[in-house]
Design a protein around this motif. Structure first.
Motif, PDB file in Angstrom:
ATOM      1  N   HIS A  52       0.885  -1.342   0.145  1.00 57.55           N
ATOM      2  CA  HIS A  52      -0.119  -0.077   0.026  1.00 57.55           C
ATOM      3  C   HIS A  52       0.835   1.321   0.022  1.00 57.55           C
ATOM      4  CE1 HIS A  52       0.811   0.006   4.225  1.00 57.55           C
ATOM      5  NE2 HIS A  52       0.597  -1.068   4.407  1.00 57.55           N
ATOM      6  N   GLY A  53       1.989   1.194   0.330  1.00 59.04           N
ATOM      7  CA  GLY A  53       3.008   2.189   0.428  1.00 59.04           C
ATOM      8  C   GLY A  53       2.970   3.387   1.530  1.00 59.04           C
ATOM      9  N   TYR A  54       2.349   2.883   2.384  1.00 57.77           N
ATOM     10  CA  TYR A  54       2.178   3.747   3.596  1.00 57.77           C
ATOM     11  C   TYR A  54       3.290   3.708   4.837  1.00 57.77           C
ATOM     12  CZ  TYR A  54      -2.217   5.919   2.102  1.00 57.77           C
ATOM     13  OH  TYR A  54      -3.106   6.616   1.545  1.00 57.77           O
ATOM     14  N   THR A  55       4.044   2.872   4.427  1.00 60.86           N
ATOM     15  CA  THR A  55       5.426   2.612   5.260  1.00 60.86           C
ATOM     16  C   THR A  55       6.438   3.157   4.221  1.00 60.86           C
ATOM     17  OG1 THR A  55       5.538   0.350   5.066  1.00 60.86           O
ATOM     18  CG2 THR A  55       4.529   1.078   7.105  1.00 60.86           C
ATOM     19  N   VAL A  56       6.989   4.134   4.415  1.00 57.93           N
ATOM     20  CA  VAL A  56       7.962   4.753   3.785  1.00 57.93           C
ATOM     21  C   VAL A  56       9.482   4.463   3.963  1.00 57.93           C
ATOM     22  CG1 VAL A  56       8.711   7.207   2.405  1.00 57.93           C
ATOM     23  CG2 VAL A  56       6.357   6.463   2.794  1.00 57.93           C
ATOM     24  N   ILE A  57      10.264   4.129   2.951  1.00 58.48           N
ATOM     25  CA  ILE A  57      11.747   3.969   3.110  1.00 58.48           C
ATOM     26  C   ILE A  57      12.376   4.903   2.942  1.00 58.48           C
ATOM     27  CG2 ILE A  57      13.653   2.479   2.425  1.00 58.48           C
ATOM     28  CD1 ILE A  57      11.800   0.315   2.037  1.00 58.48           C
ATOM     29  N   ASP A  58      12.005   5.766   2.008  1.00 59.43           N
ATOM     30  CA  ASP A  58      12.606   6.991   1.235  1.00 59.43           C
ATOM     31  C   ASP A  58      11.652   7.926   0.700  1.00 59.43           C
ATOM     32  OD1 ASP A  58      14.553   9.022   0.196  1.00 59.43           O
ATOM     33  OD2 ASP A  58      15.594   7.419  -1.145  1.00 59.43           O
ATOM     34  N   PHE A  59      11.602   9.151   1.502  1.00 56.49           N
ATOM     35  CA  PHE A  59      10.516  10.106   1.200  1.00 56.49           C
ATOM     36  C   PHE A  59      11.004  10.850   0.013  1.00 56.49           C
ATOM     37  CE2 PHE A  59       9.591   9.797   5.775  1.00 56.49           C
ATOM     38  CZ  PHE A  59       8.257   9.438   5.684  1.00 56.49           C
ATOM     39  N   TYR A  60      12.171  10.741  -0.646  1.00 57.92           N
ATOM     40  CA  TYR A  60      12.658  11.548  -1.771  1.00 57.92           C
ATOM     41  C   TYR A  60      12.852  10.372  -3.024  1.00 57.92           C
ATOM     42  CZ  TYR A  60      13.851  14.832   1.874  1.00 57.92           C
ATOM     43  OH  TYR A  60      13.813  15.664   3.004  1.00 57.92           O
ATOM     44  N   SER A  61      12.216   9.443  -2.982  1.00 61.35           N
ATOM     45  CA  SER A  61      12.270   8.625  -4.010  1.00 61.35           C
ATOM     46  C   SER A  61      10.908   8.230  -4.535  1.00 61.35           C
ATOM     47  CB  SER A  61      13.215   7.403  -3.598  1.00 61.35           C
ATOM     48  OG  SER A  61      12.545   6.714  -2.740  1.00 61.35           O
ATOM     49  N   GLY A 147       4.868   2.384  17.747  1.00 59.59           N
ATOM     50  CA  GLY A 147       4.179   2.308  16.605  1.00 59.59           C
ATOM     51  C   GLY A 147       2.884   1.963  16.397  1.00 59.59           C
ATOM     52  N   LEU A 148       2.108   3.167  16.271  1.00 57.36           N
ATOM     53  CA  LEU A 148       0.500   3.063  16.568  1.00 57.36           C
ATOM     54  C   LEU A 148       0.087   2.233  15.326  1.00 57.36           C
ATOM     55  CD1 LEU A 148      -1.885   4.005  18.249  1.00 57.36           C
ATOM     56  CD2 LEU A 148      -2.133   5.908  16.606  1.00 57.36           C
ATOM     57  N   PHE A 149       0.663   2.372  14.199  1.00 58.87           N
ATOM     58  CA  PHE A 149       0.131   1.741  12.947  1.00 58.87           C
ATOM     59  C   PHE A 149       0.852   0.300  12.715  1.00 58.87           C
ATOM     60  CE2 PHE A 149      -1.131   6.297  12.724  1.00 58.87           C
ATOM     61  CZ  PHE A 149      -2.640   5.951  12.286  1.00 58.87           C
ATOM     62  N   GLY A 150       1.753  -0.357  13.729  1.00 53.09           N
ATOM     63  CA  GLY A 150       2.011  -1.630  13.453  1.00 53.09           C
ATOM     64  C   GLY A 150       3.261  -1.753  13.636  1.00 53.09           C
ATOM     65  N   SER A 151       4.054  -3.117  13.668  1.00 53.94           N
ATOM     66  CA  SER A 151       5.300  -3.266  13.959  1.00 53.94           C
ATOM     67  C   SER A 151       6.414  -2.819  12.849  1.00 53.94           C
ATOM     68  CB  SER A 151       5.332  -4.767  14.113  1.00 53.94           C
ATOM     69  OG  SER A 151       4.929  -5.375  12.919  1.00 53.94           O
ATOM     70  N   SER A 152       5.751  -2.570  11.688  1.00 53.57           N
ATOM     71  CA  SER A 152       6.803  -2.231  10.600  1.00 53.57           C
ATOM     72  C   SER A 152       6.876  -0.462  10.512  1.00 53.57           C
ATOM     73  CB  SER A 152       6.478  -2.864   9.353  1.00 53.57           C
ATOM     74  OG  SER A 152       5.152  -2.302   8.919  1.00 53.57           O
ATOM     75  N   SER A 153       5.878   0.208  11.299  1.00 59.43           N
ATOM     76  CA  SER A 153       5.775   1.431  11.312  1.00 59.43           C
ATOM     77  C   SER A 153       6.249   2.391  12.320  1.00 59.43           C
ATOM     78  CB  SER A 153       4.290   1.762  10.937  1.00 59.43           C
ATOM     79  OG  SER A 153       3.883   0.941   9.688  1.00 59.43           O
ATOM     80  N   PRO A 154       7.270   2.461  12.787  1.00 61.39           N
ATOM     81  CA  PRO A 154       7.606   3.331  13.795  1.00 61.39           C
ATOM     82  C   PRO A 154       7.333   4.656  13.845  1.00 61.39           C
ATOM     83  CG  PRO A 154       9.955   2.990  12.569  1.00 61.39           C
ATOM     84  CD  PRO A 154       8.399   2.103  12.000  1.00 61.39           C
ATOM     85  N   ASP A 155       6.561   5.328  14.918  1.00 64.56           N
ATOM     86  CA  ASP A 155       6.222   6.855  14.936  1.00 64.56           C
ATOM     87  C   ASP A 155       7.191   7.541  15.042  1.00 64.56           C
ATOM     88  OD1 ASP A 155       2.767   7.196  15.564  1.00 64.56           O
ATOM     89  OD2 ASP A 155       3.549   5.400  15.110  1.00 64.56           O
TER      90      ASP A 155
END
Length: 480
Positions: A52-61, A147-155
């Motif tokens: 879905h793309g909502y856990t971003v690795i690089d905001f500039y790519s 990580g409110l939105f899950g284990s792969s999504s640190p706030d």
């Protein structure tokens, strides 16, 4: 403006790998132009390991599955050539665990450690989020992160003002590429954890301070940028943010529309208009209402209505005859189905866009099997373009009416009324005025004929000498 929420992965594939991409979207801009779309809200296209793309690795790519920066520039140019705006979804509340910031943080870099929220002696590691009892603290290399939105999504930790500058740089990067604005994911979640007391707590005043600064920054770069907020909450909470953003998604109203039709009860819509579109009654409009029925996190419209096409058409009748900006979720214009069993698994509401009745053909995406939208079920652009009464052509007609009457976006609502069958209201702006009747029930009813210059029926109805026979799930618009 009429907006279209678009998931690139599911839309159109230009290179035969089964995954939708930016070049594929560019190839289908004419379809969107013909539909009447004036703005595309792109779900996240940045590099991400999540579908879905909502856990971003690089905001500039750009996600390499979707293409590259040059492909995105071409998309923007071609969209602008067709007078279509591009609004980019940027989820800045959190990152991926694979993000360079997070990896540097867990490896001891003090700058990036302060970008995130970490457990301490006060932390209750068993604390759960309030809407579904999922855990919010997760262990990674002997450290616990929030990580409110899950284990792969640190706030991210927005108590750190240095991070605010980082976010500004992200907005500037995409504005410089030519995007026309942003959809701000989870806007009420920027400050949702009380670090001093180490417990979950919405801090709306801090959120408002943050967003005021960000919106001012964006507008200083492009005064015409469109800023859309996602605040999924009650009308009382949404009101706190009124006036900060250009457009506010009207989540409560989405349920009012669907429940009105589902339960054949016009009183529900009257309540919904009074509660969530009150600023279009009083005239105190500071933010535009973003009206919709569903999105990528919700069950699809046709599934909600047990695949009743007339009920879905009725929902579009309501959506297109109220002030604000209407938003259409990709595929709803052809009646795509999709059910969400769990909020953590939304794939079934994001199935591939169905271009062909057979389910296969040039550009058809195939990254996921179509559980809810199988071939030869009249759920395709190919089939529906041929039939005048299809939901696709119904939506095209409504959007055409909407665009011919741009004044409706900022019109005021008056004379709101309902009986057992219908809801009616008047929309006014300067010297323009229309009256709308919606028959919410499956049975036909009569409404009084009034003085008018012209009329449009969406559904079925007959004009008699002194009254109008309106069939079930049909609407009539009278121009005064």
């Amino acid at each position: 403006m009429v907006f279209y929420e678009l998931f690139v992965r599911s839309f159109y594939d230009s290179n035969n790998d089964g995954i939708g991409d930016l070049k594929g979207l560019t190839m289908k801009l004419d379809y969107l132009k013909e539909l009447g779309v004036e703005g595309i809200w792109l779900l996240p296209i940045m590099q991400s390991a999540a579908f879905h793309g909502y856990t971003v690795i690089d905001f500039y790519s750009i996600n390499p599955s979707y293409g590259n920066i040059d492909d995105f520039k071409e998309l923007i140019q071609e969209a602008h050539n067709r007078n279509i705006k591009i609004i980019l979804d940027i989820p800045i509340n959190h990152t991926s665990v694979k993000c360079e910031w997070f990896q540097k943080a867990v490896n001891g870099d003090e700058k990036y450690k302060n970008y995130y929220v970490w457990a301490n002696e006060k932390t209750n590691l068993k604390e759960k989020r309030h809407w579904d009892d999922s855990l919010i603290w997760f262990k990674y290399k002997n450290k616990y992160f929030y990580g409110l939105f899950g284990s792969s999504s640190p706030d991210l930790n927005f108590e750190n003002k240095e991070l605010w500058n980082e976010i500004k740089n992200i907005f500037k990067f995409w504005l410089d590429l030519g995007v026309d604005g942003f959809r701000l994911d989870a806007a009420k979640h920027i400050f949702d954890y009380d670090i001093e007391n180490m417990k979950f707590k919405y801090q709306h005043e801090k959120n408002i301070e943050f967003w005021n600064e960000m919106v001012n920054y964006i507008k200083n770069i492009n005064k015409n940028a469109i800023i859309i907020s996602e605040i999924w909450d009650s009308p009382e909470i949404v009101k706190k943010y009124h006036g900060i953003f250009d457009v506010e998604f009207n989540f409560p109203f989405s349920y009012y529309i669907k429940d009105t039709i589902k339960y054949h009860d016009p009183r529900i819509l009257v309540q919904g208009i009074n509660e969530t579109l009150h600023h279009y009654i009083s005239g105190s409009i500071k933010s535009i209402s973003g009206n919709f029925f569903t999105n990528h996190d919700m069950e699809r419209l046709m599934t909600t209505f047990n695949e009743d096409i007339n009920m879905s058409k009725m929902a579009f009748n309501i959506l297109m005859t109220l002030p604000g900006y209407p938003f259409i979720y990709y595929g709803d214009e052809i009646g795509m189905r999709g059910k969400i069993i769990d909020v953590n698994y939304t794939e079934d509401s994001q199935e591939p866009m169905q271009w062909y009745e057979s389910g296969f053909g040039p550009g058809q995406t195939e990254w996921k099997g179509c559980k809810f939208n199988p071939p030869y079920n009249f759920i395709s652009v190919e089939e529906q373009e041929k039939i005048k009464q299809s939901i696709l052509n119904h939506v095209k007609d409504l959007i055409s009416f909407r665009k011919e009457n741009k004044w409706l976006e900022n019109s005021l609502i008056s004379n709101l009324f309902n009986d057992r069958f219908t809801i009616s209201y008047i929309l006014k702006s300067h010297n323009k005025e229309i009256k709308v009747y919606h028959n919410i029930k499956p049975q036909k009813t009569k409404v009084k004929k009034e003085t008018y210059k012209s009329y449009k029926i969406y559904g079925q109805g007959i004009i008699k000498d002194n009254y109008i026979v309106l069939e079930g799930f049909s609407s009539i618009i009278l121009e005064k």
